[in-house]
Design a protein around this motif. Structure first.
Motif, PDB file in Angstrom:
ATOM      1  N   SER A  97       0.853  -1.185   0.000  1.00 40.87           N
ATOM      2  CA  SER A  97       0.000   0.000   0.000  1.00 40.87           C
ATOM      3  C   SER A  97       0.899   1.250   0.000  1.00 40.87           C
ATOM      4  O   SER A  97       1.124   1.879   1.031  1.00 40.87           O
ATOM      5  N   GLY A  98       1.431   1.543  -1.151  1.00 44.65           N
ATOM      6  CA  GLY A  98       2.413   2.626  -1.285  1.00 44.65           C
ATOM      7  C   GLY A  98       3.766   2.173  -0.761  1.00 44.65           C
ATOM      8  O   GLY A  98       3.896   1.115  -0.115  1.00 44.65           O
ATOM      9  N   ALA A  99       4.770   3.006  -1.033  1.00 46.35           N
ATOM     10  CA  ALA A  99       6.105   2.706  -0.500  1.00 46.35           C
ATOM     11  C   ALA A  99       6.092   2.831   1.018  1.00 46.35           C
ATOM     12  O   ALA A  99       6.889   2.191   1.710  1.00 46.35           O
ATOM     13  N   THR A 100       5.181   3.622   1.542  1.00 46.59           N
ATOM     14  CA  THR A 100       5.094   3.803   3.000  1.00 46.59           C
ATOM     15  C   THR A 100       4.933   2.451   3.697  1.00 46.59           C
ATOM     16  O   THR A 100       5.610   2.171   4.684  1.00 46.59           O
ATOM     17  N   GLU A 101       4.034   1.638   3.156  1.00 42.53           N
ATOM     18  CA  GLU A 101       3.831   0.332   3.787  1.00 42.53           C
ATOM     19  C   GLU A 101       5.051  -0.574   3.585  1.00 42.53           C
ATOM     20  O   GLU A 101       5.434  -1.335   4.487  1.00 42.53           O
ATOM     21  N   ALA A 102       5.670  -0.469   2.413  1.00 44.26           N
ATOM     22  CA  ALA A 102       6.866  -1.280   2.148  1.00 44.26           C
ATOM     23  C   ALA A 102       7.965  -0.948   3.164  1.00 44.26           C
ATOM     24  O   ALA A 102       8.603  -1.843   3.735  1.00 44.26           O
ATOM     25  N   LEU A 103       8.155   0.356   3.404  1.00 42.62           N
ATOM     26  CA  LEU A 103       9.183   0.783   4.371  1.00 42.62           C
ATOM     27  C   LEU A 103       8.821   0.275   5.767  1.00 42.62           C
ATOM     28  O   LEU A 103       9.674  -0.240   6.498  1.00 42.62           O
ATOM     29  N   TYR A 104       7.571   0.418   6.120  1.00 39.67           N
ATOM     30  CA  TYR A 104       7.119  -0.017   7.447  1.00 39.67           C
ATOM     31  C   TYR A 104       7.356  -1.523   7.628  1.00 39.67           C
ATOM     32  O   TYR A 104       7.889  -1.963   8.653  1.00 39.67           O
ATOM     33  N   ILE A 168      18.869   4.256   2.927  1.00 42.68           N
ATOM     34  CA  ILE A 168      19.269   5.300   1.978  1.00 42.68           C
ATOM     35  C   ILE A 168      18.059   5.677   1.129  1.00 42.68           C
ATOM     36  O   ILE A 168      17.076   4.917   1.064  1.00 42.68           O
ATOM     37  N   ASN A 169      18.146   6.822   0.469  1.00 37.89           N
ATOM     38  CA  ASN A 169      17.053   7.304  -0.380  1.00 37.89           C
ATOM     39  C   ASN A 169      17.679   8.054  -1.557  1.00 37.89           C
ATOM     40  O   ASN A 169      18.294   9.096  -1.374  1.00 37.89           O
ATOM     41  N   THR A 170      17.531   7.497  -2.742  1.00 40.47           N
ATOM     42  CA  THR A 170      18.063   8.150  -3.947  1.00 40.47           C
ATOM     43  C   THR A 170      17.099   7.934  -5.108  1.00 40.47           C
ATOM     44  O   THR A 170      16.608   6.804  -5.257  1.00 40.47           O
ATOM     45  N   SER A 200      16.627   0.492   0.759  1.00 42.84           N
ATOM     46  CA  SER A 200      16.876   1.505  -0.260  1.00 42.84           C
ATOM     47  C   SER A 200      15.549   2.066  -0.767  1.00 42.84           C
ATOM     48  O   SER A 200      14.794   1.365  -1.452  1.00 42.84           O
ATOM     49  N   ASP A 201      15.277   3.308  -0.400  1.00 47.60           N
ATOM     50  CA  ASP A 201      14.025   3.963  -0.775  1.00 47.60           C
ATOM     51  C   ASP A 201      14.247   4.627  -2.130  1.00 47.60           C
ATOM     52  O   ASP A 201      14.949   5.626  -2.237  1.00 47.60           O
ATOM     53  N   GLU A 202      13.644   4.032  -3.162  1.00 45.31           N
ATOM     54  CA  GLU A 202      13.896   4.501  -4.537  1.00 45.31           C
ATOM     55  C   GLU A 202      12.610   4.978  -5.198  1.00 45.31           C
ATOM     56  O   GLU A 202      12.408   4.782  -6.401  1.00 45.31           O
ATOM     57  N   ALA A 231       9.569   0.984  -3.880  1.00 45.93           N
ATOM     58  CA  ALA A 231       9.163   1.825  -5.019  1.00 45.93           C
ATOM     59  C   ALA A 231       7.700   2.229  -4.882  1.00 45.93           C
ATOM     60  O   ALA A 231       6.947   1.606  -4.128  1.00 45.93           O
ATOM     61  N   SER A 232       7.326   3.281  -5.648  1.00 44.79           N
ATOM     62  CA  SER A 232       5.967   3.822  -5.527  1.00 44.79           C
ATOM     63  C   SER A 232       5.362   4.088  -6.904  1.00 44.79           C
ATOM     64  O   SER A 232       5.914   4.877  -7.672  1.00 44.79           O
ATOM     65  N   PHE A 233       4.245   3.435  -7.224  1.00 44.85           N
ATOM     66  CA  PHE A 233       3.569   3.761  -8.486  1.00 44.85           C
ATOM     67  C   PHE A 233       2.927   5.139  -8.418  1.00 44.85           C
ATOM     68  O   PHE A 233       2.750   5.806  -9.420  1.00 44.85           O
TER      69      PHE A 233
HETATM   70  N1  PMP Z   1       9.666   7.640   0.509  1.00 46.25           N
HETATM   71  C1  PMP Z   1       9.862   8.905   0.107  1.00 46.25           C
HETATM   72  C2  PMP Z   1      11.242   9.440   0.051  1.00 46.25           C
HETATM   73  C3  PMP Z   1       8.776   9.691  -0.257  1.00 46.25           C
HETATM   74  O1  PMP Z   1       8.957  10.945  -0.655  1.00 46.25           O
HETATM   75  C4  PMP Z   1       7.476   9.142  -0.201  1.00 46.25           C
HETATM   76  C5  PMP Z   1       6.292   9.966  -0.566  1.00 46.25           C
HETATM   77  N2  PMP Z   1       5.903   9.538  -1.793  1.00 46.25           N
HETATM   78  C6  PMP Z   1       7.335   7.817   0.219  1.00 46.25           C
HETATM   79  C7  PMP Z   1       8.450   7.106   0.574  1.00 46.25           C
HETATM   80  C8  PMP Z   1       5.986   7.172   0.316  1.00 46.25           C
HETATM   81  O2  PMP Z   1       5.490   6.765  -0.938  1.00 46.25           O
HETATM   82  P1  PMP Z   1       3.977   6.338  -1.128  1.00 46.25           P
HETATM   83  O3  PMP Z   1       3.200   7.583  -1.392  1.00 46.25           O
HETATM   84  O4  PMP Z   1       3.994   5.404  -2.297  1.00 46.25           O
HETATM   85  O5  PMP Z   1       3.532   5.660   0.126  1.00 46.25           O
END
Ligand code: PMP
Ligand code: GLN
Length: 384
Positions: A97-104, A168-170, A200-202, A231-233
């Motif tokens: 559910s977004g990259a937010t959930e992936a990171l979590y 990291i975030n690039t 790695s937040d891409e 990743a985030s669509f």
């Molecule tokens: N990581 C970074 C660096 C972001 O800027 C964001 C905001 N898009 C996210 C993660 C979260 O992405 P998403 O909206 O797909 O949850």
């Protein structure tokens, strides 16, 4: 029940996200909103039609928990073509559910009480609270100088027997800088023969400018063996509100991540996944994005070239930092508030992402906006 009882907050220091705060302030004051990172133009009608078609075709119940098979297969193809790494669609990719959930999920799967996690500051606002929620200890390292370079020697000396992960975030939010191949090779060397996981937040992988190349962790053989790439669509296809993303990782890591994914959301919206699977079959849909956003960056910077703001052009993401020290010496949070309330333009004060909220007189502006909006925003900036 009055609700009048003691709550021992698990995250006492966590405030309402700056993105919610500034977007609300923009709405309340009818201001132009260049704060929260989202486009103010529509996602492709073709993609919306594909979602509608998927709904009409009856894809309205739970998809598989790890995501729709055809979508995972398309992601495998994309990563193989772009970064020459072959992931297994069945066991190494999860739609989230977004990259937010992936990171979590990635942090929660691996970080245990007392584990240290290296975070490069300024950092996106979900990393550290999630580390703390799991009993982990964020170890902050400041990015250096005007160009926010990583001091890899400092990273190396921050590693202890307790280091579990480095994030990291690039391309980088909020600074718009990117990691080079040399950076990634240095990181690979540092992590060699360790059990440290690289997160790695891409999410901005397809928004990279001036012929820079995105250096995905999945491109580097040793690194990819210990990396979770998110990743985030939403970012790529102009539909942040659909909240769909994914993560890729070697099978042994993904097995643990999926346990957390199963407990948080189980699975992610079905029709969108069907639509993305088809849409990804045309690589131009993501490969053309860098040109599209570079044109917007250049337009915005050209509009403000005679203003008092100073800047280094963003190398990636859809954010541009502007330094306002020639305008005022008030702090960035106050200046950002004044900009909304008095001048009708919302931005993000960068100090909120820094160590001890250090203020460098910088505001972040999102240029994922129509040309007309960028021009109106620039008119305001030029008058300051
Ligand atoms: N990581 C970074 C660096 C972001 O800027 C964001 C905001 N898009 C996210 C993660 C979260 O992405 P998403 O909206 O797909 O949850
Ligand atoms: N990633 C977006 C930004 O940096 C915001 C995401 C959010 O609002 N949670 O502005």
């Amino acid at each position: 029940m009055t609700g009048n009882f003691d709550i021992n907050s698990k995250l006492p220091g966590t405030k309402t996200s700056i993105f919610s705060v500034m977007s609300k302030m923009a709405n309340d004051h009818g201001a132009i909103n260049l704060s929260q990172g989202f486009p103010n133009f529509e996602t492709d009608q073709k993609l919306k039609d594909l979602v509608f078609q998927a709904m009409k075709d009856g894809y309205n119940q739970y998809p598989p928990d790890s995501g729709v098979q055809t979508l995972r297969e398309e992601i495998v193809k994309k990563i193989k073509t772009l970064y020459n790494k072959k992931y297994d669609a069945n066991s190494e990719i999860t739609i989230t559910s977004g990259a937010t959930e992936a990171l979590y999920c990635a942090i929660t799967a691996f970080v245990q009480k007392g584990d240290e996690v290296i975070v490069l500051k300024p950092a996106y606002d979900t990393y550290e609270p999630t580390v703390k929620l799991n009993g982990g200890i964020p170890v902050q390292i400041q990015l250096k100088g005007e160009n926010y370079r990583v001091d890899w020697d400092e990273v190396k000396s921050a590693i202890t027997s307790k280091t579990k992960m480095i994030i990291i975030n690039t391309p980088h939010n909020p600074t718009g800088t990117v990691l080079s191949e040399k950076d990634m090779l240095q990181l690979q060397e540092i992590l060699k023969n360790t059990n440290i996981i690289l997160l790695s937040d891409e999410v901005y992988e397809h928004l990279i400018f001036d012929s820079e190349k995105h250096q995905s962790a999945s491109k580097f053989t040793d690194l990819s063996e210990k990396s979770v790439v998110c990743a985030s669509f939403g970012k790529t296809f102009h539909n942040t509100g659909w909240k769909t993303g994914y993560c890729v990782a070697p099978k042994n890591l993904m097995k643990e991540i999926r346990k957390i994914h199963q407990l948080t959301v189980f699975s992610v919206n079905h029709p969108m996944q069907r639509a993305y699977a088809e849409y990804l079959q045309t690589p131009a849909h993501y490969l053309d994005l860098s040109n599209f956003y570079q044109t917007k960056r250049d337009l915005f910077l050209n509009f403000i070239k005679d203003s008092k703001f100073t800047f280094t052009p963003s190398k990636g993401t859809y954010y541009q930092l502007l330094n306002f020290s020639r305008i005022t010496d008030e702090n960035d949070v106050h200046f950002a508030e004044k900009l909304v309330k008095k001048h009708g333009l919302a931005s993000i004060p960068v100090s909120v992402f820094n160590i001890n909220e250090k203020d460098n007189s910088q505001l972040r502006f999102c240029f994922a906006k129509t040309d007309d909006t960028l021009e109106k925003a620039a008119e305001i900036l030029c008058k300051l």
